[in-house]
Design a protein around this motif. Sequence first.
Motif, PDB file in Angstrom:
ATOM      1  N   MET A   1      22.817  -3.859 -11.019  1.00 45.39           N
ATOM      2  CA  MET A   1      23.884  -3.286 -10.376  1.00 45.39           C
ATOM      3  C   MET A   1      22.419  -3.013  -9.392  1.00 45.39           C
ATOM      4  O   MET A   1      21.581  -1.849  -8.947  1.00 45.39           O
ATOM      5  N   ASN A   2      22.841  -2.773  -8.100  1.00 44.90           N
ATOM      6  CA  ASN A   2      22.102  -2.301  -6.929  1.00 44.90           C
ATOM      7  C   ASN A   2      22.833  -1.177  -6.370  1.00 44.90           C
ATOM      8  O   ASN A   2      23.928  -0.573  -6.519  1.00 44.90           O
ATOM      9  N   LYS A   3      22.566  -0.617  -5.244  1.00 42.48           N
ATOM     10  CA  LYS A   3      23.041   0.928  -4.982  1.00 42.48           C
ATOM     11  C   LYS A   3      24.181   0.050  -4.170  1.00 42.48           C
ATOM     12  O   LYS A   3      25.071   1.919  -4.460  1.00 42.48           O
ATOM     13  N   SER A   4      24.765  -0.395  -3.587  1.00 38.54           N
ATOM     14  CA  SER A   4      26.613  -0.321  -3.048  1.00 38.54           C
ATOM     15  C   SER A   4      27.365  -0.773  -4.282  1.00 38.54           C
ATOM     16  O   SER A   4      28.055  -0.053  -4.472  1.00 38.54           O
ATOM     17  N   GLU A   5      26.533  -1.532  -5.520  1.00 39.60           N
ATOM     18  CA  GLU A   5      28.309  -1.326  -6.360  1.00 39.60           C
ATOM     19  C   GLU A   5      27.454  -0.205  -7.346  1.00 39.60           C
ATOM     20  O   GLU A   5      29.088   0.333  -8.097  1.00 39.60           O
ATOM     21  N   LEU A   6      26.662   0.735  -6.941  1.00 41.12           N
ATOM     22  CA  LEU A   6      26.747   2.227  -7.634  1.00 41.12           C
ATOM     23  C   LEU A   6      27.654   3.355  -6.811  1.00 41.12           C
ATOM     24  O   LEU A   6      28.346   3.892  -7.167  1.00 41.12           O
ATOM     25  N   VAL A   7      27.130   2.934  -5.587  1.00 42.09           N
ATOM     26  CA  VAL A   7      28.447   3.564  -4.673  1.00 42.09           C
ATOM     27  C   VAL A   7      30.086   3.084  -5.362  1.00 42.09           C
ATOM     28  O   VAL A   7      31.286   4.612  -5.334  1.00 42.09           O
ATOM     29  N   ARG A   8      30.222   1.453  -4.868  1.00 42.18           N
ATOM     30  CA  ARG A   8      31.651   1.873  -5.198  1.00 42.18           C
ATOM     31  C   ARG A   8      32.143   1.561  -6.924  1.00 42.18           C
ATOM     32  O   ARG A   8      33.291   2.442  -6.900  1.00 42.18           O
ATOM     33  N   ALA A   9      30.842   1.877  -7.440  1.00 45.23           N
ATOM     34  CA  ALA A   9      31.738   2.522  -9.484  1.00 45.23           C
ATOM     35  C   ALA A   9      32.146   3.970  -9.484  1.00 45.23           C
ATOM     36  O   ALA A   9      32.765   4.464  -9.982  1.00 45.23           O
ATOM     37  N   LEU A  10      31.150   4.371  -8.614  1.00 45.29           N
ATOM     38  CA  LEU A  10      31.108   6.446  -8.457  1.00 45.29           C
ATOM     39  C   LEU A  10      32.801   6.423  -7.673  1.00 45.29           C
ATOM     40  O   LEU A  10      32.847   7.159  -8.094  1.00 45.29           O
ATOM     41  N   ALA A  11      32.853   5.491  -6.341  1.00 42.14           N
ATOM     42  CA  ALA A  11      33.809   6.310  -5.717  1.00 42.14           C
ATOM     43  C   ALA A  11      34.968   6.305  -6.947  1.00 42.14           C
ATOM     44  O   ALA A  11      35.990   6.533  -6.987  1.00 42.14           O
ATOM     45  N   GLU A  12      35.238   4.737  -7.798  1.00 40.81           N
ATOM     46  CA  GLU A  12      35.694   4.629  -8.528  1.00 40.81           C
ATOM     47  C   GLU A  12      36.401   4.844  -9.256  1.00 40.81           C
ATOM     48  O   GLU A  12      37.345   5.868  -9.393  1.00 40.81           O
ATOM     49  N   GLU A  13      35.573   5.363  -9.911  1.00 43.87           N
ATOM     50  CA  GLU A  13      35.508   6.570 -11.412  1.00 43.87           C
ATOM     51  C   GLU A  13      36.213   7.674 -10.863  1.00 43.87           C
ATOM     52  O   GLU A  13      37.034   8.334 -12.104  1.00 43.87           O
ATOM     53  N   HIS A  14      36.108   8.092  -9.638  1.00 41.46           N
ATOM     54  CA  HIS A  14      36.493   9.669  -9.850  1.00 41.46           C
ATOM     55  C   HIS A  14      37.253  10.083  -8.129  1.00 41.46           C
ATOM     56  O   HIS A  14      37.211  10.880  -7.627  1.00 41.46           O
ATOM     57  N   GLU A  15      37.805   8.425  -7.774  1.00 41.00           N
ATOM     58  CA  GLU A  15      38.706   8.845  -6.750  1.00 41.00           C
ATOM     59  C   GLU A  15      38.159   8.717  -6.221  1.00 41.00           C
ATOM     60  O   GLU A  15      38.952  10.307  -4.933  1.00 41.00           O
ATOM     61  N   LEU A  16      37.059   8.753  -5.693  1.00 39.14           N
ATOM     62  CA  LEU A  16      36.432   9.408  -3.788  1.00 39.14           C
ATOM     63  C   LEU A  16      36.579   7.843  -3.030  1.00 39.14           C
ATOM     64  O   LEU A  16      36.719   7.441  -2.872  1.00 39.14           O
ATOM     65  N   PRO A  17      36.432   8.788  -1.572  1.00 38.27           N
ATOM     66  CA  PRO A  17      36.170   8.352  -0.317  1.00 38.27           C
ATOM     67  C   PRO A  17      35.117   6.693  -0.312  1.00 38.27           C
ATOM     68  O   PRO A  17      33.961   8.185  -1.123  1.00 38.27           O
ATOM     69  N   VAL A  18      34.485   6.704  -0.274  1.00 38.68           N
ATOM     70  CA  VAL A  18      33.086   5.189  -0.679  1.00 38.68           C
ATOM     71  C   VAL A  18      32.325   6.414   0.536  1.00 38.68           C
ATOM     72  O   VAL A  18      30.872   6.603  -0.129  1.00 38.68           O
ATOM     73  N   GLU A  19      32.732   6.629   1.298  1.00 36.58           N
ATOM     74  CA  GLU A  19      31.682   7.941   2.543  1.00 36.58           C
ATOM     75  C   GLU A  19      31.093   8.399   1.497  1.00 36.58           C
ATOM     76  O   GLU A  19      29.315   8.999   1.380  1.00 36.58           O
ATOM     77  N   ASP A  20      31.701   9.105   0.445  1.00 34.45           N
ATOM     78  CA  ASP A  20      31.198  10.245   0.335  1.00 34.45           C
ATOM     79  C   ASP A  20      30.650   9.971  -1.539  1.00 34.45           C
ATOM     80  O   ASP A  20      29.403  11.219  -1.620  1.00 34.45           O
ATOM     81  N   ALA A  21      31.093   9.404  -1.513  1.00 36.12           N
ATOM     82  CA  ALA A  21      29.948   8.652  -2.601  1.00 36.12           C
ATOM     83  C   ALA A  21      29.181   7.810  -2.505  1.00 36.12           C
ATOM     84  O   ALA A  21      27.694   8.226  -2.910  1.00 36.12           O
TER      85      ALA A  21
END
Length: 91
Positions: free
Chosen positions: A1-21
């Motif tokens: 997992m790289n940084k962008s995948e971590l951001v995407r997973a956080l955004a999906e898991e908590h229903e956040l905009p990608v910018e906030d994640a």
Amino acid sequence: MNKSELVRALAEEHELPVEDATTVVNTFFDCVRDALLEGDRVEIRGFGSFKIKGYRGYKGRNPKTGDSVAVPPKRLPVFRAGKELKDILNP
């Protein structure tokens, strides 16, 4: 997992905009980096800890030419896995 995948997973898991994640992930990494730069140890219970380990300089050898080379002292980050993470990985 790289940084962008971590951001995407956080955004999906908590229903956040990608910018906030992205802001959350970058803030976390910045805080860890700043603490290590100050010489502090960073401990995340259940996951592990980060610290800086200092290494003395030494005389090395260039394998290509055989010449002696002075290797300067350096500081490197070290991660040590916590007990819970080890237990998950080794059931």
